[in-house]
Design an enzyme around this catalytic site. Sequence first.
Site, PDB file in Angstrom:
ATOM      1  N   CYS A  27       0.836  -1.206   0.000  1.00 46.87           N
ATOM      2  CA  CYS A  27       0.000   0.000   0.000  1.00 46.87           C
ATOM      3  C   CYS A  27       0.868   1.253   0.000  1.00 46.87           C
ATOM      4  O   CYS A  27       1.764   1.398   0.826  1.00 46.87           O
ATOM      5  CB  CYS A  27      -0.913  -0.009   1.232  1.00 46.87           C
ATOM      6  SG  CYS A  27      -1.765   1.559   1.498  1.00 46.87           S
ATOM      7  N   CYS A  52       0.350   3.365   3.503  1.00 44.57           N
ATOM      8  CA  CYS A  52       0.663   2.877   4.848  1.00 44.57           C
ATOM      9  C   CYS A  52       1.937   3.571   5.388  1.00 44.57           C
ATOM     10  O   CYS A  52       2.825   3.933   4.618  1.00 44.57           O
ATOM     11  CB  CYS A  52       0.858   1.356   4.830  1.00 44.57           C
ATOM     12  SG  CYS A  52      -0.680   0.424   5.010  1.00 44.57           S
ATOM     13  N   HIS A  72      -4.411   0.362   7.898  1.00 45.08           N
ATOM     14  CA  HIS A  72      -4.848   0.082   6.530  1.00 45.08           C
ATOM     15  C   HIS A  72      -6.283  -0.446   6.478  1.00 45.08           C
ATOM     16  O   HIS A  72      -7.006  -0.205   5.497  1.00 45.08           O
ATOM     17  CB  HIS A  72      -3.889  -0.966   5.944  1.00 45.08           C
ATOM     18  CG  HIS A  72      -4.132  -1.296   4.509  1.00 45.08           C
ATOM     19  ND1 HIS A  72      -3.743  -0.471   3.480  1.00 45.08           N
ATOM     20  CD2 HIS A  72      -4.724  -2.380   3.917  1.00 45.08           C
ATOM     21  CE1 HIS A  72      -4.074  -1.029   2.321  1.00 45.08           C
ATOM     22  NE2 HIS A  72      -4.678  -2.192   2.556  1.00 45.08           N
ATOM     23  N   ASN A 112     -13.166   9.757  -2.177  1.00 43.61           N
ATOM     24  CA  ASN A 112     -13.729   8.692  -3.006  1.00 43.61           C
ATOM     25  C   ASN A 112     -13.461   7.404  -2.255  1.00 43.61           C
ATOM     26  O   ASN A 112     -12.325   7.047  -2.013  1.00 43.61           O
ATOM     27  CB  ASN A 112     -13.024   8.626  -4.366  1.00 43.61           C
ATOM     28  CG  ASN A 112     -13.315   9.850  -5.218  1.00 43.61           C
ATOM     29  OD1 ASN A 112     -14.426  10.374  -5.194  1.00 43.61           O
ATOM     30  ND2 ASN A 112     -12.321  10.313  -5.962  1.00 43.61           N
ATOM     31  N   SER A 165      -8.222   4.526  -5.693  1.00 43.16           N
ATOM     32  CA  SER A 165      -7.181   3.621  -6.159  1.00 43.16           C
ATOM     33  C   SER A 165      -6.532   2.860  -4.999  1.00 43.16           C
ATOM     34  O   SER A 165      -5.686   2.014  -5.233  1.00 43.16           O
ATOM     35  CB  SER A 165      -6.142   4.384  -6.983  1.00 43.16           C
ATOM     36  OG  SER A 165      -5.880   5.641  -6.422  1.00 43.16           O
ATOM     37  N   HIS A 200      -6.787   2.032   1.666  1.00 37.38           N
ATOM     38  CA  HIS A 200      -6.324   2.709   2.879  1.00 37.38           C
ATOM     39  C   HIS A 200      -7.189   3.964   3.120  1.00 37.38           C
ATOM     40  O   HIS A 200      -7.409   4.746   2.193  1.00 37.38           O
ATOM     41  CB  HIS A 200      -4.850   3.094   2.737  1.00 37.38           C
ATOM     42  CG  HIS A 200      -4.219   3.451   4.044  1.00 37.38           C
ATOM     43  ND1 HIS A 200      -3.262   2.673   4.646  1.00 37.38           N
ATOM     44  CD2 HIS A 200      -4.446   4.494   4.891  1.00 37.38           C
ATOM     45  CE1 HIS A 200      -2.913   3.230   5.801  1.00 37.38           C
ATOM     46  NE2 HIS A 200      -3.618   4.339   5.968  1.00 37.38           N
ATOM     47  N   HIS A 229      -8.437   7.357   3.326  1.00 40.51           N
ATOM     48  CA  HIS A 229      -7.849   8.643   2.962  1.00 40.51           C
ATOM     49  C   HIS A 229      -8.843   9.473   2.176  1.00 40.51           C
ATOM     50  O   HIS A 229      -9.808   8.960   1.621  1.00 40.51           O
ATOM     51  CB  HIS A 229      -6.584   8.437   2.117  1.00 40.51           C
ATOM     52  CG  HIS A 229      -6.857   7.983   0.711  1.00 40.51           C
ATOM     53  ND1 HIS A 229      -7.297   6.711   0.389  1.00 40.51           N
ATOM     54  CD2 HIS A 229      -6.778   8.643  -0.475  1.00 40.51           C
ATOM     55  CE1 HIS A 229      -7.469   6.599  -0.915  1.00 40.51           C
ATOM     56  NE2 HIS A 229      -7.169   7.758  -1.476  1.00 40.51           N
ATOM     57  N   GLN A 248      -9.036  13.483  -0.163  1.00 40.62           N
ATOM     58  CA  GLN A 248      -8.236  14.394  -0.968  1.00 40.62           C
ATOM     59  C   GLN A 248      -8.693  15.826  -0.759  1.00 40.62           C
ATOM     60  O   GLN A 248      -9.823  16.066  -0.324  1.00 40.62           O
ATOM     61  CB  GLN A 248      -8.363  14.054  -2.452  1.00 40.62           C
ATOM     62  CG  GLN A 248      -7.922  12.644  -2.817  1.00 40.62           C
ATOM     63  CD  GLN A 248      -7.818  12.458  -4.320  1.00 40.62           C
ATOM     64  OE1 GLN A 248      -7.194  13.260  -5.026  1.00 40.62           O
ATOM     65  NE2 GLN A 248      -8.428  11.407  -4.823  1.00 40.62           N
TER      66      GLN A 248
END
Lengths: 375, 375
Positions: free
Chosen positions: B52, B55, B119, B164, B172, B175, B177, B179
């Site tokens: 990943c 991570c 993760h 997303n 993509s 994990h 997250h 933006q």
Amino acid sequence: STEFDPTEHPHRRFNPLIGKHVLVSPHRTKRPWKGQTEAPVLAQLPKYDAECYLCPGNTRSGGIQNPKYQDTYVFDNDFPALLSSPLPTQRTSSEPPNPMFTSSPVRGQCKVICYHPRHDLTLARMEVDDIVSVIDGWKGIYIEEGSMLRESSSSEGHVQIFENRGSMMGASAPHPHGQVWTTSYVPDEPATELHHLATYSPPSTPPASHPRGLDGKPHLLLSYAAEEVERKERVVELDESGWVAVVPFWAVWPFEILLLPYKRQIPSILQLTPEEQEGLARIMKKVLVRYDNLFSCPFPYSMGLHQAPLPPIDPTKEVAQTHFHFYPPLLRSASVRKFLVGFEMMGEVQRDLTAEQAATRLRDVSEVHYAEKVG
Amino acid sequence: STEFDPTEHPHRRFNPLIGKHVLVSPHRTKRPWKGQTEAPVLAQLPKYDAECYLCPGNTRSGGIQNPKYQDTYVFDNDFPALLSSPLPTQRTSSEPPNPMFTSSPVRGQCKVICYHPRHDLTLARMEVDDIVSVIDGWKGIYIEEGSMLRESSSSEGHVQIFENRGSMMGASAPHPHGQVWTTSYVPDEPATELHHLATYSPPSTPPASHPRGLDGKPHLLLSYAAEEVERKERVVELDESGWVAVVPFWAVWPFEILLLPYKRQIPSILQLTPEEQEGLARIMKKVLVRYDNLFSCPFPYSMGLHQAPLPPIDPTKEVAQTHFHFYPPLLRSASVRKFLVGFEMMGEVQRDLTAEQAATRLRDVSEVHYAEKVG
Ligand SMILES: O=P(O)(O)O[C@H]1O[C@H](CO)[C@@H](O)[C@H](O)[C@H]1O
Ligand SMILES: O=P(O)(O)O[C@H]1O[C@H](CO)[C@@H](O)[C@H](O)[C@H]1O
């Protein structure tokens, strides 16, 4: 600072047809892809599939049997999003109308049009004459739905002809077919376009060589098409009968195409001359062959036809210009699509390669369908 | 004709926040589905994945090594759609500006925020305190990006915080997250909302019990939230600190949610009281647990935060109201999504179940995350 280069620098383009922007990030195409990939599409379909609810002679889930049709076949959608039953009366309420909770009953109709009896064909692989028949089918539905709307109390209405092709675009069957949804109102997207067409004012007098609208004035989509034919860089196909297919300057989807007349204003498909109708069939096939050849796969897309709301009574009073939008989702290969998600939903739409780069790539592929090549 | 029943009759609803409609077809939920289904999501992820790129301690594709972060971690997107380099100068051209070919260079910045070192977690499974830290992270970026914009020549700008989640929504990496894309302009979507907030005029005097905006006048989103709290039928979660999560009256996505304040106008997350920030973390977690429980899967979605453009200098002059949109694609199960395609792209957006039915289903699921249930 350096000079602005649209093939390198992030920029924003304006779409005058709907009054919205697109963020273009040409430097971003080099990004590696680690996200979702799509399942490859079955390469070869049988000519007839006993399980397909659209094949001639088969029985649909509603229990109705399809005729053994030889040409196109139109029927009422078995699970329509709109109903043609009379409008229910609005609930009487003692409350004053509230702009935050506004709803109104609507009516309409949903039809399906099978393009061809053969299960394994697509518009790209059909004969030009067969596509001419599909356009005849669209004309028939447009006339019929228009009179249905006029006979009911509707003072306005819209006939939305479209096609979802490929499972990636929500199509539930591979059999070549499209849909037609008629509404007792003009939906947001065509209403927005008609508004921008009606209020278009050119900044200066356009070149005398540019054709004018039916009212003798410059017409946004006609002037645009004439300009694109001259500039050439975004043109993918041109048919001398008067059609041009471009990756529009303001394209959102990676290989989006706008197919429109460049010689004269044609408010709806009812005004097509036989030459224009055949030319339309020819250019559609050419565009779709290029699509399939781009990643050597049956290219998924949603396609839609915008034209005059209700079959026009007096076509010379219309501001509408017949045109087709093609919105295909693929970006890098048959299995990697563009996602219009987070920023695109919350901020504004964004694309990676430029419209000009996309047009070049579509021009560069073979004109012969990959499945027809021997060797 | 019968009386209009929004749970049975096709109708159209109006979204006053963006001035668009949605076609609602409540009778259509019985339609069988033969189209594309989605791959099931990996049930259990490891706490740490050496492959990943998000991570702690791992190296990203750009070659940069992540620190062994313990909390949130913010870094510059390795493949940004926007660049912070100075604006290139517009090409000098002898041609007059053409409204059909308008583009302008833009600048901005793209950041990634890892929500948690683990993760296998998601916002739904994180502790409320951890989500409070994520909000702190957003505040930090919002302040920083705002000053960056102000220091550059930008007279306006926008900080778009979004997430997303799930490969179906183009994420993509699993994990946890989000933006943040900052732009030297206000993108179409927030610009449209701000326009409608600024021009809102209530038809009659709203109830005295409804809170007013910072300018003392009725505020579209505050009045809307107050009404929804009273009507209850579309409320999914309510937090006494002043937050309500509703399936908005005009929802497009099947289980769309609008999360917003109902007690006072809060132009941006910078104006949150500690109680409001904790309440926001609490209600986000609750909403996301319900999402996951609906189809017993990590529910995919795009989420975005709309607030004042540029950190406001004088927040009392702002018309903006902080709110979150959640756009999840699933319709019938973990593997059957809603496609917004043909008619939705060419005509107008369409939904099957009503907003009220969706809210009921979300209220009916357990408050305990399915993965935490023993037995
Ligand atoms: O940057 P990411 O997460 O790889 O990319 C994802 O989010 C972006 C912003 O919504 C989209 O433009 C991409 O299409 C999507 O795949
Ligand atoms: O009627 P179909 O082809 O089964 O359905 C498809 O097209 C419709 C119109 O664009 C969409 O509303 C559906 O989400 C999509 O799956």
